[in-house]
Enzyme design. Structure first.
Site, PDB file in Angstrom:
ATOM      1  CG  ASP A  12     -21.871 -12.244  34.213  1.00 20.47           C
ATOM      2  OD1 ASP A  12     -22.215 -12.367  35.406  1.00 20.47           O
ATOM      3  OD2 ASP A  12     -21.436 -13.189  33.537  1.00 20.47           O
ATOM      4  CG  HIS A  29     -25.499  -7.906  43.325  1.00 19.12           C
ATOM      5  ND1 HIS A  29     -25.185  -8.306  42.051  1.00 19.12           N
ATOM      6  CD2 HIS A  29     -25.760  -9.052  44.015  1.00 19.12           C
ATOM      7  CE1 HIS A  29     -25.249  -9.626  41.962  1.00 19.12           C
ATOM      8  NE2 HIS A  29     -25.591 -10.101  43.140  1.00 19.12           N
ATOM      9  CG  LEU A 123     -31.228   6.664  27.619  1.00 14.58           C
ATOM     10  CD1 LEU A 123     -30.558   6.036  26.387  1.00 14.58           C
ATOM     11  CD2 LEU A 123     -30.250   6.549  28.795  1.00 14.58           C
TER      12      LEU A 123
HETATM   13  C1  FPP Z   1     -24.690 -10.589  37.356  1.00 11.90           C
HETATM   14  O1  FPP Z   1     -23.526 -10.684  38.136  1.00 11.90           O
HETATM   15  C2  FPP Z   1     -25.525  -9.561  37.890  1.00 11.90           C
HETATM   16  C3  FPP Z   1     -26.826  -9.715  38.267  1.00 11.90           C
HETATM   17  C4  FPP Z   1     -27.560 -10.978  38.204  1.00 11.90           C
HETATM   18  C5  FPP Z   1     -27.564  -8.606  38.817  1.00 11.90           C
HETATM   19  C6  FPP Z   1     -27.362  -7.319  38.107  1.00 11.90           C
HETATM   20  C7  FPP Z   1     -27.597  -6.271  39.072  1.00 11.90           C
HETATM   21  C8  FPP Z   1     -26.946  -5.098  39.146  1.00 11.90           C
HETATM   22  C9  FPP Z   1     -25.960  -4.617  38.178  1.00 11.90           C
HETATM   23  C10 FPP Z   1     -27.202  -4.204  40.258  1.00 11.90           C
HETATM   24  C11 FPP Z   1     -28.609  -3.905  40.453  1.00 11.90           C
HETATM   25  C12 FPP Z   1     -29.116  -2.989  39.424  1.00 11.90           C
HETATM   26  C13 FPP Z   1     -30.121  -2.161  39.650  1.00 11.90           C
HETATM   27  C14 FPP Z   1     -30.570  -1.286  38.559  1.00 11.90           C
HETATM   28  C15 FPP Z   1     -30.782  -2.063  40.964  1.00 11.90           C
HETATM   29  P1  FPP Z   1     -23.265 -12.040  38.888  1.00 11.90           P
HETATM   30  O2  FPP Z   1     -23.844 -11.931  40.253  1.00 11.90           O
HETATM   31  O3  FPP Z   1     -23.774 -13.194  38.097  1.00 11.90           O
HETATM   32  O4  FPP Z   1     -21.702 -12.053  38.943  1.00 11.90           O
HETATM   33  P2  FPP Z   1     -20.762 -13.338  38.882  1.00 11.90           P
HETATM   34  O5  FPP Z   1     -20.934 -13.948  37.518  1.00 11.90           O
HETATM   35  O6  FPP Z   1     -19.407 -12.745  39.075  1.00 11.90           O
HETATM   36  O7  FPP Z   1     -21.175 -14.243  39.999  1.00 11.90           O
END
Ligand code: FPP
Length: 228
Positions: A12, A29, A123
């Protein structure tokens, strides 16, 4: 000293990381992908058997279409580009979640990387995509025909063997980055006795030295599993 077999991470803070830099959320992202690669390689080299990463939840579809579309494209790119990382580091790839929610192209990319890496042993990286514990439970129960003359233990075994994580041991340590303190529908049953760790670090800034510190703390925790 506790043994760490299965580590799970709720990634997050990508959006806030980007906002702090006056960038579009999607840049967060993109940076997150680099952290996914680094952390996964680190786990493969440090004797962790399973790493589960929450990449897209069943609830994430409600985000603006432009962000959802971006995440789908990022995933496609990731699955295409990173195949070599999995092979070079002996990492097996597995997806949990409802694949029916994805395009044929994405499903094919997922299946092909799962097949290509099936014999890797350092892994298992488990990517949760269109995943939610409640949805997983509903899908598991819909697969089984529970008779009313079996015991509670037998029912539980049946459910567990029909979850997306069948064959995968329960989570030992669950880390959430980004400062929020909640589980957001991630591996709820599998984390029944997981140790929890909440880090204020935004995911794009989460590095292996912090992970190492958290694991060090985990190893010293007193895990009693309901016993005394
Ligand atoms: C949460 O941060 C993150 C997500 C919903 C997406 C997670 C994706 C990645 C780490 C990158 C993609 C991964 C791969 C393997 C392709 P948020 O957007 O909710 O952040 P915020 O809380 O600061 O808004």
């Amino acid at each position: 000293m506790n043994n760490l077999k299965h580590l799970a991470i709720i990634m997050d803070g990508n959006g806030r990381w980007a906002k702090q830099r006056n960038l579009k959320r999607t840049e967060g992202h993109k940076e997150g992908v680099n952290v996914v690669r680094d952390i996964t390689k680190w786990c493969a080299k440090n004797n962790i058997s399973y790493l589960s990463l929450y990449a897209f939840s069943t609830e994430n579809w409600s985000r603006p279409k432009i962000e959802v579309d971006f995440l789908m494209k990022l995933l496609e790119k990731y699955l295409t580009k990173e195949a070599s990382t999995y092979m070079e580091n002996n990492i097996k790839f597995k997806v949990i979640g409802d694949m029916l929610g994805f395009s044929n192209k994405l499903r094919d990319l997922i299946l092909s990387l799962e097949e290509k890496t099936a014999n890797n042993t350092a892994l298992t990286q488990i990517l949760a995509l269109n995943y939610g514990s409640k949805d997983e439970l509903a899908r598991a129960v819909s697969k089984i025909n529970i008779q009313n003359n079996i015991t509670k233990n037998e029912i539980l075994k049946l459910i567990e063997s029909n979850l997306d994580t069948a064959e995968i041991p329960d989570v030992d340590l669950l880390i959430r980055t980004g400062g929020e303190k909640r589980l957001s529908n991630f591996l709820l049953l599998q984390s029944a006795y997981a140790e929890l760790y909440f880090s204020d670090t935004l995911f794009p800034d989460f590095k292996s030295n912090e992970l190492e510190q958290i694991i060090c703390d985990f190893k010293k925790r007193d895990r009693r599993f309901g016993n005394i």
